[in-house]
Design a protein around this motif. Structure first.
Motif, mmCIF file in Angstrom:
data_model
loop_
_atom_site.group_PDB
_atom_site.id
_atom_site.type_symbol
_atom_site.label_atom_id
_atom_site.label_comp_id
_atom_site.label_asym_id
_atom_site.label_seq_id
_atom_site.Cartn_x
_atom_site.Cartn_y
_atom_site.Cartn_z
ATOM 1 N N ALA D 169 0.696 -0.916 -0.259
ATOM 2 C CA ALA D 169 -0.039 -0.111 0.134
ATOM 3 C C ALA D 169 0.757 1.531 0.128
ATOM 4 N N GLN D 170 2.362 1.349 0.272
ATOM 5 C CA GLN D 170 3.128 2.377 0.806
ATOM 6 C C GLN D 170 4.348 2.139 -0.515
ATOM 7 N N ASP D 172 6.824 3.408 -2.648
ATOM 8 C CA ASP D 172 7.302 4.189 -3.714
ATOM 9 C C ASP D 172 8.104 3.706 -4.627
ATOM 10 N N MET E 28 -5.375 1.770 7.005
ATOM 11 C CA MET E 28 -5.434 1.243 5.254
ATOM 12 C C MET E 28 -5.725 -0.834 5.810
ATOM 13 N N ALA E 176 1.011 1.195 -9.980
ATOM 14 C CA ALA E 176 -0.641 1.474 -9.454
ATOM 15 C C ALA E 176 -1.110 -0.518 -8.995
ATOM 16 N N PRO E 179 -0.211 -0.598 -4.494
ATOM 17 C CA PRO E 179 -1.296 -0.401 -3.836
ATOM 18 C C PRO E 179 -2.576 -0.965 -4.329
ATOM 19 N N ALA E 182 -2.097 -4.344 -2.421
ATOM 20 C CA ALA E 182 -2.947 -4.790 -0.822
ATOM 21 C C ALA E 182 -3.926 -5.013 -0.686
ATOM 22 N N THR E 183 -5.145 -3.660 -1.701
ATOM 23 C CA THR E 183 -6.757 -3.965 -1.343
ATOM 24 C C THR E 183 -7.226 -5.071 -1.713
#
Lengths: 268, 268, 268, 268, 268
Positions: D169-170, D172, E28, E176, E179, E182-183
């Motif tokens: 999710a984080q 970078d 999150m 993308a 993330p 993760a979702t």
């Protein structure tokens, strides 16, 4: 209609569709090819494993899973206790007419055997053999759904492997890997849905309903043999109520109190 | 021919092949090396686990899975009831000739024991011992297929690991990872197909057929002992019909109604 | 030598090695570290779960898995029928000498108990207790292999996790990820091979052999008690043959036909 | 000390640590957070599933898994045979003093019941009820470890999912994905180690030890009832030896030969 | 309040939340959509598998899992022994008043049957039938939680597949993928938590509590029948104590010593 079955399957389906809608376009979850592989492969395995007759029985069992069962042990006890009273007053032969009006074939047959003067040991023997084989037939019909629950995720994985291998072997453009993977995974999704939304819960429902029917038939056997032995109707009632849950039993006591008042006058 | 077995295996195979064709070139799903690892490893494990004699029995069981069984409990009951009538009219010895014409060895042996005047307890003992060991032999033959269903996905994974390790260890060109992965995954696909399209459904079919045969033999034992005890043919019929499903029973009643009419004249 | 065991393990190993050779260099599948983790961890778990004595028994069971068993039920029946004849002609005491020459301790002990005039109920009691505990000991020895089949893939995964974590934590060069992954996966491969090529089939083989030995001992118990009861040798033979498969039984009939001819002269 | 338990757990741990050392820096496998999630989550589930009393019993069972059991069936048989001799010579009451010196509460209670002149059926009833509930208590203590073996890999996966989700999710810097993944996987590793190095083998050890203790108690029950029935000590010995493995039995015969020589003088 | 249940669920939850907090932002890990799919799909499957009545019973069973049970076998034995003494002194009828004050319906009904002079065989029959069906009802309520433990990880996976497919099919920007993944994984996490933190331990707790209640009822049946048979209170106590663990038994002896002193005076 078995409300819980309807509500359960609608609830599960609705939430899964909602989940898909929230991802955007629901049409991307629809893929005919995947349906063919999962449903067809699973059906192939189930047909190979069973006979067409078992499949027909399993379809009938499916109807049972979605309709209310009429095996109310409380009602059966009321009928048996009233038969016990009648047999005490008027003799076993008096039950012949009443037996012929019964809905339940098993109970009717049992009472008929008693009216015919069959040896008690043979009555128990015949009824318990029927019950054993009823249980075996139930377990075979349930087996069709259990096999479906086992095979559908496997064919989901098989479909995904077919898709993955096809995509990876022809991979030219690395950007195509995402959509290709998505397409391949749809078959796994279908397999998981078929197993967990349909086959596995229905197999469990059939098991629970089968237990209920067998309990009702066990109550009938005990009652029929008690009637044949000419036992006191109050004892018959006491014996049969041991098969009920305490809560059901209390309801039954309230409803049945008048009946028993009558019975005591007669039996006393 | 057991039509359901044939239809099932063809349906499953057809849909899997259709799935492959839709991916493009079906030849990319064919890989001899993978077949060797999955089929050979599974066979190695099965041969280690059983003896050659068990494997021979399993092959014969395979034939059984694809041919119709002739254990129609309805027919057996008809035969037993007619024997019960004959024994009542003409004595147990009269059954000797009829027994010798029976197809079923088990029934023939049972009737012969009765004709020989063997003690009823011993007759039951011998026949039930045979039935127990029949069940054990069935379970051993089925075990070969169950072990196959357990080992083939494992060897599918082993083959894929061998392929993956070989590819990754020698990885020079990142672009080759796609096709290499595809090749490696084919072995997993073969293992899953062998287990779910062949071994697992056949093991289930053998289990279902075994239950049918055991039911038929249980009917025979009850019938033989009733005949030996000189029971009334109508009682014999009533007892044996408890082994049947209600639907089968009704068919049987219609067919058998003439026979019973005759029987009543005789027994009355 | 149990040929099936040898052929099975060689066949499986050969195909796996062939699969590795086809990937190129077979040395890339050999990694000492991985062997230590899988074999050592599995052994640690098995030693913790059992005692050294159970492990010693399991090693002896391993020998049994690879040697032919001499529990031929047909031979045992021949011996028991001949004993039954001798006991009828010359009395139970006449069996003492013959018993002392028997290879099988269980049969010898049973005959000795009969010769000693032990109460039949006690003979059955003693022999069935021995059989129960024989079955329990077999199941303990088999348990060592079943635990091995459960733990070895787990330690394969543990080794792969250790390798993956080590590689990923120190990842500088993305190109090294392929070979590092290959190295990590070798431990999973070893775990899968140990479980599916060795432990699981051997556990099954021990189960099948145990069933054979128990069947042979059950035949002995029935035979010994029939001899003690002074039953007719033909009845003894009929009773014991119920333990055999029909095919074996037919072979036996042919072989045994002379013996029975003799017996009939005697018993007649 | 149960040497096999100690050796097993040390061997497994040593090889896993060796595997980690070979990857380079062992500290990268240590992560407090992961220990908390796996150990804490597993403990939470186990505490919820059982009561504190069961947990206390499980801790005591843990002690049992690591200490030698003193249930040597051979010793028990020696004691019972000597009691049988004494009871024959001096009567059942003579056993009172000896019983009071016994270590084993179960045996002591059984002998005391016999000395008190309790009805044999009641003695059997009481001792078998105790044995049934001993078995149930053992199975509850074992259940704590079996639940641990089931929950710890699940909480390992839960910890890894928490780590993965957090990292992804984080995300970078794509270069951070390797070390992040390594960190997440450590929790899976801990769960697998707890289940396969500790919980699963200990549950098995407890099962094996429980079987040993139950066997010893079954020997006691048979022996106590034989003594009460005044059976010949040689018969008692013969009956009880059926509970032993043939190898143990032979050892016992050698040791016990003098004792039996004495016994024969007395019983003769 | 069942302290272990509360402590267990809080401990597990606390550690999982701690693990999430250590990853940074706990929000999150919260995703409404995922909760709907896992909780809704699982509930759909459970409702389909059971009836609303079973679900109501399961909710009541949930209350039982979190409250202390009052089935202290020691207390029950004290009551039964005091009843045995009273019945010996004053006759069975003297128990009628005391029975009416009992909390436990099962014990009350049993004593009432005895006071009514019901045939002992019928008393045992009625009470054991009740116990069998109590066990069956417990197993049905537990089944709801076991089905939940089976379905929730499956719907976790289904939710993750829905998320993954949606993300991969629409993948434009490779950055993308992190993330998005993760979702998607959050649903798997929810399924695993529901199964391992809630459903599976609660099902186990209900099983353990059910065993405790059944043990208590078995003690009652033995005690009631002993009282009816007019057995010596000391024998009754000895018989019933065989159901207890040795440690509980010792506590009981200390507490109960005065009671027994009195009893000996009376019974002597």
């Amino acid at each position: 209609m078995d409300l819980a079955s309807i509500v359960g399957i609608l609830l599960g389906t609705a939430l899964v569709i909602m989940g898909m809608l929230l991802e955007g376009d629901i049409t991307m979850y629809f893929q005919l090819n995947s349906i063919f592989i999962v449903a067809g492969g699973t059906m192939g395995g189930v047909v190979l494993a069973y006979s067409f007759e078992h499949l027909k029985n399993a379809l009938e069992a499916l109807k049972i899973a979605f309709t209310d069962s009429d095996d109310d042990a409380g009602d059966i006890i009321s009928i048996l206790v009233s038969f016990a009273e009648k047999a005490r007053r008027e003799g076993l032969l008096a039950l012949e007419d009443e037996a012929s009006e019964l809905d339940d074939d098993f109970l009717q047959k049992g009472i008929q055997l008693v009216v015919d003067g069959t040896d008690p040991q043979l009555v128990r023997n015949i009824l318990e053999t029927e019950l054993d084989f009823l249980e075996e037939r139930h377990s075979l019909s349930r087996g069709v759904f259990e096999k479906g629950a086992e095979l559908s995720p496997a064919f989901g994985m098989i479909g995904t492997l077919i898709g993955l291998i096809g995509m990876l072997a022809q991979l030219d453009d690395p950007d195509a890997i995402g959509p290709g993977m998505a397409t391949a995974l749809i078959t796994t999704l279908y397999g998981a849905l078929m197993a967990n939304l349909i086959f596995s819960p229905i197999a469990e429902k059939l098991k629970v309903k089968s237990q209920g029917e067998i309990l009702a038939k066990e109550v009938m056997i005990e009652g029929i043999l008690s009637i044949q032995a000419g036992e006191n109707p109050r004892i018959v009632e006491e014996k049969l109520k041991a098969f009920l849950a305490p809560t059901t039993r209390n309801n039954f006591d309230e409803e049945g109190s008048e009946g028993r008042a009558v019975e005591r006058d007669v039996a006393g």
